[in-house]
Design a protein around this motif. Sequence first.
Motif, PDB file in Angstrom:
ATOM      1  N   ASP A 116      24.782  23.550  21.193  1.00 27.96           N
ATOM      2  CA  ASP A 116      25.615  22.481  20.985  1.00 27.96           C
ATOM      3  C   ASP A 116      25.230  21.400  19.843  1.00 27.96           C
ATOM      4  N   CYS A 117      23.879  21.580  19.788  1.00 23.85           N
ATOM      5  CA  CYS A 117      22.950  20.893  18.499  1.00 23.85           C
ATOM      6  C   CYS A 117      23.606  19.797  17.941  1.00 23.85           C
ATOM      7  N   GLY A 118      23.371  18.729  19.011  1.00 26.87           N
ATOM      8  CA  GLY A 118      24.042  17.482  18.601  1.00 26.87           C
ATOM      9  C   GLY A 118      25.313  16.912  19.177  1.00 26.87           C
ATOM     10  N   ARG A 119      26.059  17.988  19.314  1.00 30.76           N
ATOM     11  CA  ARG A 119      27.563  17.603  19.616  1.00 30.76           C
ATOM     12  C   ARG A 119      27.400  17.253  21.171  1.00 30.76           C
ATOM     13  N   GLU A 120      28.439  16.104  21.285  1.00 30.46           N
ATOM     14  CA  GLU A 120      28.529  15.849  22.703  1.00 30.46           C
ATOM     15  C   GLU A 120      29.452  16.603  23.419  1.00 30.46           C
ATOM     16  N   VAL A 121      28.829  17.583  24.200  1.00 28.48           N
ATOM     17  CA  VAL A 121      29.724  18.465  25.197  1.00 28.48           C
ATOM     18  C   VAL A 121      29.286  18.304  26.413  1.00 28.48           C
ATOM     19  N   ASN A 122      30.314  18.069  27.475  1.00 30.15           N
ATOM     20  CA  ASN A 122      29.986  17.800  28.822  1.00 30.15           C
ATOM     21  C   ASN A 122      29.908  19.248  29.500  1.00 30.15           C
ATOM     22  N   ARG A 123      28.547  19.572  29.829  1.00 28.13           N
ATOM     23  CA  ARG A 123      28.415  20.855  30.410  1.00 28.13           C
ATOM     24  C   ARG A 123      28.003  20.816  31.813  1.00 28.13           C
ATOM     25  N   PRO A 124      28.624  21.323  32.844  1.00 23.29           N
ATOM     26  CA  PRO A 124      28.015  21.219  34.026  1.00 23.29           C
ATOM     27  C   PRO A 124      26.813  21.608  34.243  1.00 23.29           C
ATOM     28  N   VAL A 125      26.045  20.748  35.275  1.00 26.07           N
ATOM     29  CA  VAL A 125      24.417  21.087  35.169  1.00 26.07           C
ATOM     30  C   VAL A 125      24.371  22.249  36.690  1.00 26.07           C
ATOM     31  N   PRO A 126      23.741  23.254  36.387  1.00 21.41           N
ATOM     32  CA  PRO A 126      23.562  24.279  37.663  1.00 21.41           C
ATOM     33  C   PRO A 126      22.731  23.411  38.675  1.00 21.41           C
ATOM     34  N   ALA A 127      23.249  23.421  39.908  1.00 24.67           N
ATOM     35  CA  ALA A 127      22.501  22.755  40.860  1.00 24.67           C
ATOM     36  C   ALA A 127      21.442  23.737  41.687  1.00 24.67           C
ATOM     37  N   ALA A 128      20.090  23.292  41.891  1.00 27.29           N
ATOM     38  CA  ALA A 128      19.180  24.049  42.396  1.00 27.29           C
ATOM     39  C   ALA A 128      19.388  24.302  43.817  1.00 27.29           C
ATOM     40  N   PRO A 129      19.338  25.260  44.346  1.00 27.69           N
ATOM     41  CA  PRO A 129      19.672  25.683  45.900  1.00 27.69           C
ATOM     42  C   PRO A 129      18.535  25.000  46.627  1.00 27.69           C
ATOM     43  N   SER A 130      18.693  24.592  47.851  1.00 28.33           N
ATOM     44  CA  SER A 130      17.926  23.498  48.791  1.00 28.33           C
ATOM     45  C   SER A 130      16.652  24.699  49.155  1.00 28.33           C
ATOM     46  N   SER A 131      17.072  25.984  49.297  1.00 28.84           N
ATOM     47  CA  SER A 131      16.274  26.853  49.658  1.00 28.84           C
ATOM     48  C   SER A 131      14.998  26.991  48.894  1.00 28.84           C
ATOM     49  N   LEU A 132      15.043  26.564  47.776  1.00 22.64           N
ATOM     50  CA  LEU A 132      13.748  26.521  46.615  1.00 22.64           C
ATOM     51  C   LEU A 132      12.540  25.770  47.457  1.00 22.64           C
ATOM     52  N   ASP A 133      13.040  24.885  48.252  1.00 22.35           N
ATOM     53  CA  ASP A 133      11.927  24.147  49.206  1.00 22.35           C
ATOM     54  C   ASP A 133      11.264  24.929  50.028  1.00 22.35           C
ATOM     55  N   LEU A 134      11.675  25.757  50.486  1.00 27.63           N
ATOM     56  CA  LEU A 134      11.265  26.957  51.566  1.00 27.63           C
ATOM     57  C   LEU A 134      10.139  27.580  50.856  1.00 27.63           C
TER      58      LEU A 134
END
Length: 204
Positions: A148-166
């Motif tokens: 994107d290099c400075g462009r404002e692009v609305n990109r969905p952020v991947p959500a971390a799975p709760s299982s990573l706390d296990l």
Amino acid sequence: MRKTFAAAVAACTVALVAPAGVAETVDPGFSRVCVIEYNVDQIPALAAGLHADDILYHSGDRADAVALWKKEQDTLRAGLEDNGWGTLKDIDKDSLWPVEDHTASSVIAEDLGSSDTGAPTTLDTPFSAGEVAYFKSAASYTTQRFQDCGREVNRPVPAAPSSLDLALAPGKIAGIVVALLAVLGAGAAFAASAGLIPGVALPF
């Protein structure tokens, strides 16, 4: 195996616009390196994406790999300014991954074809297929943000799975449960056959 990013993400350059009637020139000493601006909500994915190789194929165990991920998150949080935003500079472009879609199913499919490519499989990581898909998706997300290099692009952020706390990957937990049930079942069968459980007998 480190995924290299295509040469198309070379550093952005800014041309100096000359006055009217004068030929446009570019000063080779004046260039702008692409950066990533981030807020607190984007930190987990960026920390995962920037260090996906080191996290996925960590030489230690699952706890060490997750600890590395959280440590990199702390580093990004420390870079937040008073306005709630931080800036990632001096990004190693060779560490960026190609932009691809990743799901648990695609990770399993990649595992099946890894013998042909020699790429590491999910079995080489302390994570489940779904968790591996998250780290790979975060790597693709990070590459997109760099592009994107400075462009404002609305990109969905991947959500971390709760299982990573296990402490263990979900697949390993399921395997342990199955093994325990098998042991308990074998024990019950032996007890019944030996007449140790009143009123219960196995047919032979």
